[in-house]
Write an enzyme that holds these catalytic residues in place. Structure first.
Site, mmCIF file in Angstrom:
data_model
loop_
_atom_site.group_PDB
_atom_site.id
_atom_site.type_symbol
_atom_site.label_atom_id
_atom_site.label_comp_id
_atom_site.label_asym_id
_atom_site.label_seq_id
_atom_site.Cartn_x
_atom_site.Cartn_y
_atom_site.Cartn_z
ATOM 1 N N LEU A 134 12.176 3.805 6.673
ATOM 2 C CA LEU A 134 11.858 4.984 5.864
ATOM 3 C C LEU A 134 11.536 6.196 6.715
ATOM 4 C CD1 LEU A 134 9.982 3.647 2.766
ATOM 5 C CD2 LEU A 134 12.049 5.011 2.869
ATOM 6 N N ALA A 135 10.802 5.988 7.811
ATOM 7 C CA ALA A 135 10.440 7.140 8.645
ATOM 8 C C ALA A 135 11.674 7.675 9.365
ATOM 9 C CB ALA A 135 9.357 6.736 9.644
ATOM 10 N N HIS B 129 -3.968 -8.246 5.465
ATOM 11 C CA HIS B 129 -3.844 -8.011 4.025
ATOM 12 C C HIS B 129 -4.402 -9.211 3.253
ATOM 13 C CE1 HIS B 129 -2.172 -6.996 0.176
ATOM 14 N NE2 HIS B 129 -1.536 -5.942 0.657
ATOM 15 N N SER C 31 2.048 -8.494 -3.385
ATOM 16 C CA SER C 31 1.647 -7.080 -3.355
ATOM 17 C C SER C 31 0.228 -6.833 -3.845
ATOM 18 C CB SER C 31 2.607 -6.287 -4.246
ATOM 19 O OG SER C 31 2.083 -5.007 -4.468
ATOM 20 N N ARG D 26 -8.455 -3.247 1.737
ATOM 21 C CA ARG D 26 -7.945 -4.520 2.259
ATOM 22 C C ARG D 26 -8.860 -5.184 3.276
ATOM 23 N NH1 ARG D 26 -1.646 -2.519 2.751
ATOM 24 N NH2 ARG D 26 -1.382 -2.395 0.510
ATOM 25 N N HIS E 127 -0.457 -7.746 8.504
ATOM 26 C CA HIS E 127 0.450 -7.028 7.628
ATOM 27 C C HIS E 127 0.913 -5.691 8.187
ATOM 28 C CE1 HIS E 127 2.157 -5.671 3.872
ATOM 29 N NE2 HIS E 127 1.369 -4.620 3.845
ATOM 30 N N GLU F 127 5.237 3.957 11.089
ATOM 31 C CA GLU F 127 4.272 2.944 11.539
ATOM 32 C C GLU F 127 4.207 2.875 13.063
ATOM 33 O OE1 GLU F 127 4.549 -0.806 9.416
ATOM 34 O OE2 GLU F 127 3.099 -1.739 10.771
ATOM 35 N N ARG G 157 -5.822 0.961 6.757
ATOM 36 C CA ARG G 157 -4.916 1.748 5.909
ATOM 37 C C ARG G 157 -5.105 1.375 4.447
ATOM 38 N NH1 ARG G 157 -0.094 0.802 3.463
ATOM 39 N NH2 ARG G 157 0.458 -1.074 4.602
ATOM 40 N N LEU H 59 4.118 4.103 3.203
ATOM 41 C CA LEU H 59 5.370 4.738 2.785
ATOM 42 C C LEU H 59 5.154 6.244 2.708
ATOM 43 C CD1 LEU H 59 6.506 2.261 -0.044
ATOM 44 C CD2 LEU H 59 7.065 2.208 2.374
HETATM 45 C C1 FAD Z 1 5.833 -7.120 2.766
HETATM 46 C C2 FAD Z 1 5.396 -5.712 2.941
HETATM 47 C C3 FAD Z 1 5.120 -4.923 1.851
HETATM 48 C C4 FAD Z 1 4.712 -3.606 2.014
HETATM 49 N N1 FAD Z 1 4.459 -2.855 0.904
HETATM 50 C C5 FAD Z 1 4.074 -1.562 1.071
HETATM 51 C C6 FAD Z 1 3.826 -0.743 -0.065
HETATM 52 O O1 FAD Z 1 3.959 -1.171 -1.193
HETATM 53 N N2 FAD Z 1 3.464 0.539 0.147
HETATM 54 C C7 FAD Z 1 3.313 1.063 1.393
HETATM 55 O O2 FAD Z 1 2.988 2.239 1.524
HETATM 56 N N3 FAD Z 1 3.563 0.307 2.482
HETATM 57 C C8 FAD Z 1 3.935 -0.979 2.358
HETATM 58 N N4 FAD Z 1 4.177 -1.744 3.462
HETATM 59 C C9 FAD Z 1 4.169 -1.110 4.782
HETATM 60 C C10 FAD Z 1 5.464 -0.333 4.974
HETATM 61 O O3 FAD Z 1 6.531 -1.061 4.420
HETATM 62 C C11 FAD Z 1 5.790 -0.073 6.435
HETATM 63 O O4 FAD Z 1 4.665 0.420 7.097
HETATM 64 C C12 FAD Z 1 6.890 0.960 6.548
HETATM 65 O O5 FAD Z 1 7.998 0.576 5.771
HETATM 66 C C13 FAD Z 1 7.323 1.159 7.990
HETATM 67 O O6 FAD Z 1 8.407 2.046 7.996
HETATM 68 P P1 FAD Z 1 9.018 2.566 9.354
HETATM 69 O O7 FAD Z 1 10.165 3.416 8.998
HETATM 70 O O8 FAD Z 1 7.937 3.154 10.193
HETATM 71 O O9 FAD Z 1 9.505 1.241 10.112
HETATM 72 P P2 FAD Z 1 10.551 0.084 9.707
HETATM 73 O O10 FAD Z 1 10.919 0.105 8.288
HETATM 74 O O11 FAD Z 1 9.973 -1.159 10.272
HETATM 75 O O12 FAD Z 1 11.837 0.472 10.498
HETATM 76 C C14 FAD Z 1 11.929 0.290 11.875
HETATM 77 C C15 FAD Z 1 13.302 0.688 12.314
HETATM 78 O O13 FAD Z 1 13.323 0.712 13.732
HETATM 79 C C16 FAD Z 1 14.443 -0.002 14.207
HETATM 80 N N5 FAD Z 1 14.073 -0.467 15.539
HETATM 81 C C17 FAD Z 1 12.940 -1.069 15.947
HETATM 82 N N6 FAD Z 1 12.973 -1.277 17.267
HETATM 83 C C18 FAD Z 1 14.152 -0.804 17.702
HETATM 84 C C19 FAD Z 1 14.765 -0.735 18.968
HETATM 85 N N7 FAD Z 1 14.164 -1.164 20.080
HETATM 86 N N8 FAD Z 1 16.022 -0.210 19.041
HETATM 87 C C20 FAD Z 1 16.655 0.256 17.936
HETATM 88 N N9 FAD Z 1 16.107 0.227 16.714
HETATM 89 C C21 FAD Z 1 14.872 -0.299 16.606
HETATM 90 C C22 FAD Z 1 14.707 -1.052 13.181
HETATM 91 O O14 FAD Z 1 16.036 -1.484 13.281
HETATM 92 C C23 FAD Z 1 14.411 -0.271 11.908
HETATM 93 O O15 FAD Z 1 15.525 0.490 11.548
HETATM 94 C C24 FAD Z 1 4.565 -3.076 3.309
HETATM 95 C C25 FAD Z 1 4.832 -3.866 4.420
HETATM 96 C C26 FAD Z 1 5.219 -5.189 4.232
HETATM 97 C C27 FAD Z 1 5.423 -6.038 5.439
#
Ligand code: FAD
Length: 667
Positions: free
Chosen positions: A44-45, A267, A285, A338, A430, A454, A464, A470
């Protein structure tokens, strides 16, 4: 000990972001076309950042290790995303979201960042609705909300139990539009293995093509790390199996400070561990705590009888149940944050009230909600509210509509029907509040290297609040980084394209090749998983839900020893120039084995308890976390100095000008 400047703009809190945006150096549309930006990670980020940067005109190269950007770990997010829209008219506001988040983080986050987060939260919802994200709506067609822990208003927007998936599809579609326009070049199945610095600035990365094994050089004017969290340090976590720290750790080794590594979120509502065979844990959740009531038996003999299968939880009368969160925290009840809920579950289980075979589970019960909803539905329909069977049927329908996919997931994993018997849950790793240190512009301590989502040390302090990850990831990606990066890139419009033929690229590539060759030629006797599992056990047992000086010192020594054994005895089959998952994993676990030691060191230095970091030596007589504001109101940012144990501590002082530091209370 050095102090760090986060370059927070001056002025009143509510005006900082607007004034800062107005004063940011801009890059003209024509010049943006001359600038390349690498985005590592398309969750997402990273996905939202890549799409927005490309929309603004920059040339983006985006990388992920999955086969498709839409399989990032973000897809797993279930419960929802916060925003201060006040659609419920229940008194929400930007200030309240700001306040709740700072308080929820146990006063260990940066005020200015959190306020900005609360401000842009509302834009996120508008952006996502415009993209077609199917948020839940109420009967009138307006966007619906529910509550998450640590707050007294309903501000969480959701799409059933699939909020992350729907939001990610929105960002992914926006990215695809830019891929179609040729503004984003997408490299899936590519793993970043090192950062390249030229004249002290981030100018590119080295990647490995996970399918062919090819090592590649990629250059850019700036590098954005959006690689997610490092919860898999613990081996067992709710994170996706591939989530790792490598990108963050590699930039740390190149000069980016790593902040608050020990701040981990455990969590409270996960499916309990069932045995040593397991490699993954599953989240139930937090949204379930809106309606589910958490309890254990009041009497130890009843808990023992349930554990041994002699008594069913549904046989236990109300008087024999201890709804311990409602008892201890009457104001917030089952919706305490949490960290508080997790510790309370551990406390009950440690005292002998656990309800599964291992004694490490509590109940999450929907019986009361089913009855309440069933009666309401019967009343609305003019049916008999005293007809138990009818009330049960109608109530289950309502619960199914709200949480159906979560209930189905639980039943598939545990083989019990949660409509008929309470779920069993236990805390699990978590989320990681710690991560790469960034300044107000989201730039790390390496010029030109940014970290978002993250992966950075984030706005959440020591804990958090639910549905805030998100929000932060999308705030960073859609609304903050795309502006702040311009401030840095404005100086780069005459630089011209960056060559990958420099000695710096050569040196970084050789570092990567040497590490890969060493693993392939090691021919040890133990699998990568053997070491990862052992590391996870050390970290969980000694740096988990509660920590003490002795355990943390032991953890540091044990992780170091395990790392040495790993390099001597790990066996990585296959070759370097082919699809080789054990090799990819070895490279990730190598970094976890370094991070683990720093994690324990960070926890050791912070002798106070705060949020998810509970030091046994620092607690109130009631067993609540006891902060030490006089000595620890700072961010710990660690500078790499060779061995993780030798890292140098920098402190970023946290100044609370708008929110009074108080003991956190949810009573
Ligand atoms: C089961 C679960 C449920 C959740 N529910 C919620 C919720 O309801 N609400 C909420 O706010 N948060 C929730 N969270 C937390 C939230 O989902 C995450 O904190 C958030 O999605 C992280 O997003 P991100 O884009 O930072 O990282 P990620 O979605 O983890 O994306 C990481 C990206 O980096 C890439 N990457 C990593 N390392 C490398 C590398 N060395 N080289 C190339 N690419 C790499 C991966 O391929 C991926 O594309 C939940 C988490 C979990 C585990």
């Amino acid at each position: 000990m050095a102090t760090l400047d986060a370059k927070i703009p001056k002025g009143p809190i509510a005006e900082k972001w607007t004034n800062h945006k107005n004063n940011i150096n801009l890059v003209s549309p024509a010049n943006k076309r001359l600038i390349d930006v690498i985005v590592v990670g398309t969750g997402l980020a990273g996905g939202s950042a890549a799409a927005t940067l490309a929309e603004l005109g920059y040339n983006v190269k985006a990388f992920c290790f999955q086969d498709s950007a839409r399989r990032a770990h973000s897809i797993a997010a279930q419960g929802g995303i916060n925003a201060a829209k006040n659609y419920q008219g229940d008194g929400d506001s930007v200030h309240r979201l700001f306040y709740d988040t700072v308080k929820g983080g146990d006063y260990r986050s940066r005020e200015a960042n959190v306020h900005r987060l609360a401000e842009v939260s509302t834009n996120i919802i508008d952006q996502c609705v415009a993209q077609g994200v199917p948020f839940a709506r109420d009967y009138g067609g307006l966007l619906d909300n529910r509550s998450f822990g640590g707050v007294l208003v309903s501000r969480t927007f959701y799409a059933k139990g699939q909020t992350g998936q729907q939001l990610l599809l929105g960002a992914y579609s926006a990215m695809n539009r830019q891929i179609g326009r040729g503004k984003i070049k997408m490299y899936s199945r590519h793993e970043m293995l090192d950062l390249v610095k030229v004249d002290g600035k981030a100018r590119g990365i080295i990647t490995r093509n996970l399918v062919t094994g090819e090592i590649e050089r990629h250059a850019a004017h700036a590098v954005v790390i959006a690689s997610g969290g490092y919860g898999n340090l613990f081996y067992l976590s709710t994170n996706a199996m591939g989530s790792n720290v490598t990108a963050g750790w590699k930039i740390h080794k190149q000069g980016a400070h790593f902040a608050n590594p020990c701040f981990t979120q455990i969590h409270p509502t996960c499916i309990p561990v069932s045995g040593d065979h397991q490699s993954k844990l599953t989240l139930m959740s937090e949204s379930l705590r809106n309606d589910g009531r958490i309890w254990v038996p009041k009497k130890k003999e009843d808990a023992a009888a349930i554990r041994e299968g002699r008594l069913k939880p549904t046989d236990l009368s109300e008087e024999d149940r201890d709804y311990y969160l409602e008892r201890r925290y009457p104001a917030f009840g089952n919706l305490v944050p949490r960290d508080v809920a997790s510790r309370a579950a551990k406390e009950r289980c440690d005292e002998g009230y656990g309800v599964n075979k291992t004694g490490e589970a509590v109940f999450l019960d929907f019986a009361a909600a089913i009855e309440r909803y069933g009666k309401e539905k019967a009343h609305v329909k003019g049916l008999d509210e005293n007809d138990t069977a009818l009330v049960q049927k109608l109530g289950k329908e309502v619960v199914k509509a709200k949480y159906g996919n979560l209930f189905q997931m639980y039943e598939k994993i545990v083989d019990q029907n949660p409509y008929e018997t309470p779920m069993m849950i236990y805390p699990a790793v978590h989320y990681t509040m710690g991560g790469v240190w960034v300044d107000y512009n989201l730039m790390t301590s390496v010029p030109g290297c940014f970290a978002i989502g993250e992966a950075n040390f984030s706005d959440h302090g020591a804990n958090r609040l639910g549905a805030s990850a998100l929000m932060q990831g999308l705030a960073d990606g859609y609304f903050v980084l795309p502006y702040t990066i311009g401030d840095y890139l404005a100086d780069d419009i005459r630089t011209g394209s960056i060559s990958t033929a420099s000695p710096e690229f050569e040196e970084a590539e050789q570092r990567v090749r040497a590490q890969i060759d060493a693993f392939i030629n090691n021919k040890g006797t133990k699998t990568v998983d053997y070491f990862h599992r052992k590391l996870g056990k050390i970290i969980w047992n000694k740096c988990g839900m509660s920590r003490n000086e002795k355990g943390l010192k032991e953890a540091m020594a044990e992780v170091k020893a395990l790392r040495e054994e790993f390099y001597k005895d790990v066996f990585v089959p296959g070759t370097a120039d082919s699809f080789n998952e054990p090799l990819a994993k070895a490279l990730r676990v190598a970094d976890f084995l370094e991070l683990g030691e720093l994690f324990a060191k960070d926890a050791l230095v912070r002798t106070e308890s705060c949020g998810g970091h509970f030091r046994e030596e620092s607690q109130t007589p009631e067993g609540e976390a006891l902060r030490d504001d006089d000595n620890f109101t700072f961010v710990s940012a660690w500078e790499y100095k060779g061995e993780p144990g030798d890292a140098k501590l920098h402190k970023e002082a946290l100044n609370y000008e708008n929110i009074e530091l108080k003991t956190r209370s949810y009573k």
